[in-house]
Write an enzyme that holds these catalytic residues in place. Structure first.
Site, PDB file in Angstrom:
ATOM      1  N   HIS A 179      61.023   1.079   4.342  1.00  0.00           N
ATOM      2  CA  HIS A 179      60.792   1.623   5.681  1.00  0.00           C
ATOM      3  C   HIS A 179      61.224   3.080   5.766  1.00  0.00           C
ATOM      4  O   HIS A 179      61.493   3.574   6.855  1.00  0.00           O
ATOM      5  CB  HIS A 179      61.547   0.781   6.720  1.00  0.00           C
ATOM      6  CG  HIS A 179      61.018  -0.620   6.825  1.00  0.00           C
ATOM      7  ND1 HIS A 179      61.806  -1.730   6.732  1.00  0.00           N
ATOM      8  CD2 HIS A 179      59.755  -1.078   6.997  1.00  0.00           C
ATOM      9  CE1 HIS A 179      61.058  -2.834   6.850  1.00  0.00           C
ATOM     10  NE2 HIS A 179      59.815  -2.458   7.010  1.00  0.00           N
ATOM     11  N   HIS A 180      61.286   3.758   4.620  1.00  0.00           N
ATOM     12  CA  HIS A 180      61.677   5.172   4.712  1.00  0.00           C
ATOM     13  C   HIS A 180      60.587   5.978   5.406  1.00  0.00           C
ATOM     14  O   HIS A 180      60.831   7.089   5.858  1.00  0.00           O
ATOM     15  CB  HIS A 180      61.992   5.751   3.323  1.00  0.00           C
ATOM     16  CG  HIS A 180      60.776   6.064   2.502  1.00  0.00           C
ATOM     17  ND1 HIS A 180      60.003   5.078   1.935  1.00  0.00           N
ATOM     18  CD2 HIS A 180      60.188   7.224   2.178  1.00  0.00           C
ATOM     19  CE1 HIS A 180      58.996   5.640   1.290  1.00  0.00           C
ATOM     20  NE2 HIS A 180      59.084   6.936   1.425  1.00  0.00           N
TER      21      HIS A 180
ATOM     22  N   LYS B 252      52.340   0.173   4.185  1.00  0.00           N
ATOM     23  CA  LYS B 252      50.911   0.044   3.892  1.00  0.00           C
ATOM     24  C   LYS B 252      50.718  -0.664   2.564  1.00  0.00           C
ATOM     25  O   LYS B 252      51.442  -0.408   1.604  1.00  0.00           O
ATOM     26  CB  LYS B 252      50.355   1.486   3.805  1.00  0.00           C
ATOM     27  CG  LYS B 252      48.880   1.599   3.611  1.00  0.00           C
ATOM     28  CD  LYS B 252      48.183   1.888   4.922  1.00  0.00           C
ATOM     29  CE  LYS B 252      46.684   1.748   4.822  1.00  0.00           C
ATOM     30  NZ  LYS B 252      46.229   0.375   4.646  1.00  0.00           N
TER      31      LYS B 252
ATOM     32  N   LYS C  33      52.841  -5.195   0.787  1.00  0.00           N
ATOM     33  CA  LYS C  33      51.782  -5.970   0.126  1.00  0.00           C
ATOM     34  C   LYS C  33      51.718  -7.348   0.756  1.00  0.00           C
ATOM     35  O   LYS C  33      52.728  -7.873   1.238  1.00  0.00           O
ATOM     36  CB  LYS C  33      52.070  -6.118  -1.373  1.00  0.00           C
ATOM     37  CG  LYS C  33      50.826  -6.339  -2.206  1.00  0.00           C
ATOM     38  CD  LYS C  33      50.060  -5.063  -2.405  1.00  0.00           C
ATOM     39  CE  LYS C  33      48.807  -5.252  -3.189  1.00  0.00           C
ATOM     40  NZ  LYS C  33      48.157  -3.967  -3.482  1.00  0.00           N
TER      41      LYS C  33
ATOM     42  N   LYS D 169      53.653   4.752  -5.128  1.00  0.00           N
ATOM     43  CA  LYS D 169      52.285   5.295  -5.144  1.00  0.00           C
ATOM     44  C   LYS D 169      52.077   6.269  -3.978  1.00  0.00           C
ATOM     45  O   LYS D 169      51.592   7.380  -4.152  1.00  0.00           O
ATOM     46  CB  LYS D 169      51.316   4.109  -5.021  1.00  0.00           C
ATOM     47  CG  LYS D 169      49.876   4.439  -5.162  1.00  0.00           C
ATOM     48  CD  LYS D 169      49.025   3.188  -5.010  1.00  0.00           C
ATOM     49  CE  LYS D 169      49.378   2.133  -6.040  1.00  0.00           C
ATOM     50  NZ  LYS D 169      48.434   1.015  -6.059  1.00  0.00           N
TER      51      LYS D 169
ATOM     52  N   SER E 221      42.491   5.251   2.564  1.00  0.00           N
ATOM     53  CA  SER E 221      42.970   4.422   3.674  1.00  0.00           C
ATOM     54  C   SER E 221      43.735   5.281   4.675  1.00  0.00           C
ATOM     55  O   SER E 221      43.649   5.088   5.888  1.00  0.00           O
ATOM     56  CB  SER E 221      43.906   3.324   3.166  1.00  0.00           C
ATOM     57  OG  SER E 221      43.167   2.206   2.765  1.00  0.00           O
TER      58      SER E 221
HETATM   59  P1  NAD Z   1      38.236  -7.504  -7.094  1.00  0.00           P
HETATM   60  O1  NAD Z   1      38.542  -8.859  -6.654  1.00  0.00           O
HETATM   61  O2  NAD Z   1      37.191  -6.724  -6.380  1.00  0.00           O
HETATM   62  O3  NAD Z   1      37.822  -7.486  -8.648  1.00  0.00           O
HETATM   63  C1  NAD Z   1      38.601  -8.015  -9.679  1.00  0.00           C
HETATM   64  C2  NAD Z   1      37.656  -8.417 -10.801  1.00  0.00           C
HETATM   65  O4  NAD Z   1      38.418  -8.808 -11.946  1.00  0.00           O
HETATM   66  C3  NAD Z   1      36.753  -9.599 -10.424  1.00  0.00           C
HETATM   67  O5  NAD Z   1      35.412  -9.278 -10.729  1.00  0.00           O
HETATM   68  C4  NAD Z   1      37.297 -10.732 -11.301  1.00  0.00           C
HETATM   69  O6  NAD Z   1      36.307 -11.655 -11.659  1.00  0.00           O
HETATM   70  C5  NAD Z   1      37.799  -9.963 -12.508  1.00  0.00           C
HETATM   71  N1  NAD Z   1      38.779 -10.715 -13.309  1.00  0.00           N
HETATM   72  C6  NAD Z   1      39.680 -11.623 -12.901  1.00  0.00           C
HETATM   73  N2  NAD Z   1      40.409 -12.077 -13.948  1.00  0.00           N
HETATM   74  C7  NAD Z   1      39.940 -11.442 -15.029  1.00  0.00           C
HETATM   75  C8  NAD Z   1      40.268 -11.487 -16.411  1.00  0.00           C
HETATM   76  N3  NAD Z   1      41.243 -12.269 -16.874  1.00  0.00           N
HETATM   77  N4  NAD Z   1      39.578 -10.708 -17.261  1.00  0.00           N
HETATM   78  C9  NAD Z   1      38.589  -9.906 -16.809  1.00  0.00           C
HETATM   79  N5  NAD Z   1      38.231  -9.821 -15.507  1.00  0.00           N
HETATM   80  C10 NAD Z   1      38.904 -10.572 -14.633  1.00  0.00           C
HETATM   81  O7  NAD Z   1      39.644  -6.743  -7.089  1.00  0.00           O
HETATM   82  P2  NAD Z   1      39.894  -5.189  -7.029  1.00  0.00           P
HETATM   83  O8  NAD Z   1      40.059  -4.798  -5.606  1.00  0.00           O
HETATM   84  O9  NAD Z   1      38.898  -4.489  -7.894  1.00  0.00           O
HETATM   85  O10 NAD Z   1      41.352  -5.105  -7.679  1.00  0.00           O
HETATM   86  C11 NAD Z   1      41.544  -5.076  -9.076  1.00  0.00           C
HETATM   87  C12 NAD Z   1      42.921  -4.510  -9.374  1.00  0.00           C
HETATM   88  O11 NAD Z   1      43.030  -3.215  -8.790  1.00  0.00           O
HETATM   89  C13 NAD Z   1      44.089  -5.314  -8.818  1.00  0.00           C
HETATM   90  O12 NAD Z   1      45.181  -5.205  -9.711  1.00  0.00           O
HETATM   91  C14 NAD Z   1      44.427  -4.594  -7.526  1.00  0.00           C
HETATM   92  O13 NAD Z   1      45.781  -4.782  -7.140  1.00  0.00           O
HETATM   93  C15 NAD Z   1      44.183  -3.159  -7.957  1.00  0.00           C
HETATM   94  N6  NAD Z   1      43.950  -2.237  -6.838  1.00  0.00           N
HETATM   95  C16 NAD Z   1      42.914  -2.436  -5.964  1.00  0.00           C
HETATM   96  C17 NAD Z   1      42.717  -1.531  -4.929  1.00  0.00           C
HETATM   97  C18 NAD Z   1      41.551  -1.642  -3.978  1.00  0.00           C
HETATM   98  O14 NAD Z   1      41.348  -0.699  -3.186  1.00  0.00           O
HETATM   99  N7  NAD Z   1      40.748  -2.693  -4.023  1.00  0.00           N
HETATM  100  C19 NAD Z   1      43.588  -0.453  -4.777  1.00  0.00           C
HETATM  101  C20 NAD Z   1      44.616  -0.274  -5.700  1.00  0.00           C
HETATM  102  C21 NAD Z   1      44.786  -1.177  -6.723  1.00  0.00           C
END
Ligand code: NAD
Length: 477
Positions: A70-71, A76, A112, A100, A369
């Site tokens: 909460h700094h 978010k 989160k 981040k 965002s």
């Molecule tokens: P998403 O659900 O849109 O896509 C994830 C994809 O990974 C899916 O297509 C899924 O089938 C695939 N997957 C799952 N297990 C797998 C495996 N073992 N091997 C290969 N593919 C696999 O999710 P996303 O939003 O793209 O998020 C992906 C990562 O990015 C997460 O770690 C998330 O925390 C991080 N992230 C997402 C955002 C965002 O804006 N969406 C922002 C920052 C970080």
């Protein structure tokens, strides 16, 4: 306790890993130990459960919202929909959000959320029911609000879920002018922002492009500077992976491999991303793609194929002690959160590789965002007030130059000079600037303090900034 019912990971270490990164970074600064402990701690952890009706019976849904720091307010962070989600993971991801935001100068604390379900097992109506009930639980405990805690999409969630959250919050806060700023990643029609959906993947592509632009760093890896013709493998064809691949290809990279949960495909001469997506839509799998020269039922094997850059963009713990020595890439661009375990990362660096760390590389999502949140609070789209004015002013300048010099611009040239910026262009420009500046800041700190990795340098930077916030609040002397 069965695996399904286990609300904590079997070996909780992700949050400890993140804390360990802070400890490692602390060696390069001189912060009070108590202050460091406060920075590392998760301020509020809300674990809850609620029932939903499925057919003739009830099912208990387990869920979390963690506000790490909460700094800054609001906090978010995305909401993860996954049957593998657990408390340790949500705490770790919330902490990563804090660091981040600090790295890319976004004025939020980290948070989160997690809902322990596999979305594929539920109907759309059930998912809506779960999402709305999750939101109500957050409202009841004051864990959501434009100035309190602002969720966003993460693994397994997207625009659809964000609009359910916004609508639920709005319904329960009638007359609240800023209610729509309670969540980001909304569809444009519900006051989302142009470019948010692709922002994280696009940001990953900017991060990789910046990293490979340093000729000296690339020379040390035996590579030429620039993205052009660099061979990439991407894990995860979701929001982050797909967009990272798309923009890296746009910058000139060759996509040689794709890994999904059903398996992996490879072609050293390149894969057509859109064609693979079409094939997956038609068949339900990337396997069986006719233009792949190799395919692997074990998705992990796909990570180990020849390439210059590996972009893990699925989940954490994908590059571990078990496979790191077989990874052929020289650069890992972490699209996912925590895809490389600390010991695997150490091995990769010892072998001369570069890791572009998650908390910087995937910060594009929270950056945009932030722009969406600002747009919702100001109740006006970016560019709405000044676009036409800028266009008219530029057109007048062109006219004056043409008349005084006797030259005449072509319609294309005139458009290039006088066109006002759209919301998408402004968002992308802000995103690109953020990713470039932050990379330079991290790299420079790494060089000047002789820090062992970009990740540690990024943590040094983040911890320093958070420490300054605490001191400015007068909480720490
Ligand atoms: P998403 O659900 O849109 O896509 C994830 C994809 O990974 C899916 O297509 C899924 O089938 C695939 N997957 C799952 N297990 C797998 C495996 N073992 N091997 C290969 N593919 C696999 O999710 P996303 O939003 O793209 O998020 C992906 C990562 O990015 C997460 O770690 C998330 O925390 C991080 N992230 C997402 C955002 C965002 O804006 N969406 C922002 C920052 C970080």
């Amino acid at each position: 306790m069965t695996k399904e019912n286990n609300l904590f990971s079997e070996e909780p270490h992700f949050y400890a890993d993140v804390c360990q990164y802070v400890d490692q970074a602390a060696k390069y600064s001189n912060h009070d130990v108590g202050l460091l402990n406060q920075i590392k701690a998760c301020n509020s952890v809300y674990r809850f459960q609620f029932p939903i009706r499925r057919g003739n019976s009830f099912e208990i849904i387990h869920a979390w919202r963690v506000e790490h720091s909460h700094h800054m307010s609001p906090t978010k962070g995305g909401i993860r929909y996954s049957d593998m989600v657990n408390e340790d993971e949500v705490m770790a991801l919330a902490a990563l959000m804090t660091y981040k935001c600090a790295i890319v100068n976004v004025p939020f604390g980290g948070a989160k959320g997690g809902i322990k379900i596999n979305p594929k097992d539920y109907t759309v109506a059930e998912l809506e029911n779960i999402t709305r009930r999750y939101t109500v639980e957050l409202i009841k405990k004051n864990f959501i609000g434009p100035g309190i805690d602002v969720p966003a999409p993460d693994y397994g969630s997207g625009e659809r879920e964000m609009s359910w959250i916004a609508d639920t919050y709005l319904t329960m806060n009638p007359g609240s002018l800023d209610a729509l700023a309670c969540v980001t990643g909304k569809p444009i029609a519900l006051h989302g922002i142009a470019g948010r959906k692709e922002a994280t993947g696009r940001g990953v592509a900017f991060a990789v492009r910046e990293c490979v632009s340093f000729a000296d760093d690339m020379k040390a890896l035996g590579l030429q500077a620039g993205v052009a013709n660099k061979k990439i493998i991407v894990q995860g064809l979701g929001n982050v992976g797909y967009n990272a691949a798309k923009y890296l290809i746009e910058f000139g990279a060759i996509l040689v491999g794709l890994c999904e949960y059903e398996g992996a495909i490879y072609n050293e001469n390149g894969l057509d991303l859109e064609d693979v997506v079409k094939h997956r839509k038609e068949t339900g799998s990337i396997l069986g793609y006719s233009k792949a020269t190799k395919e692997f039922k074990d998705s992990g094997e796909g990570l180990e194929q020849a390439c210059d850059i590996l972009v893990p963009a699925a989940l954490e713990n994908q590059i571990t002690d078990a496979n790191v020595r077989r990874i052929q890439a020289k650069i890992i661009g972490e699209g996912a959160n925590g895809p490389t375990t600390p010991t695997a990362a150490a091995t990769f660096l010892e072998n001369g590789g570069i890791i572009i760390p998650d908390m910087y590389a995937n910060a594009g999502g929270v950056t945009v965002s932030y722009f969406e949140w600002l747009k919702n609070l100001s109740h006006v789209a970016f560019g709405r007030m000044d676009r036409r004015y800028d266009e008219t002013t530029s057109a007048n300048i062109v006219k004056i130059i043409e008349s005084t010099t006797g030259t005449s611009l072509s319609p294309e040239q005139r458009l290039l000079v006088s066109k006002g910026a759209s919301e998408l262009e402004l968002v992308n420009s802000g995103l690109e600037d953020t990713m470039i500046r932050s990379y330079h800041e991290i790299r420079e700190l790494k060089m000047t303090k002789n820090v062992e990795s970009l990740r540690t340098a990024a943590f040094v930077l983040a911890v320093d900034k958070i420490a300054v916030s605490y001191m400015n609040m007068g909480i720490w002397p």
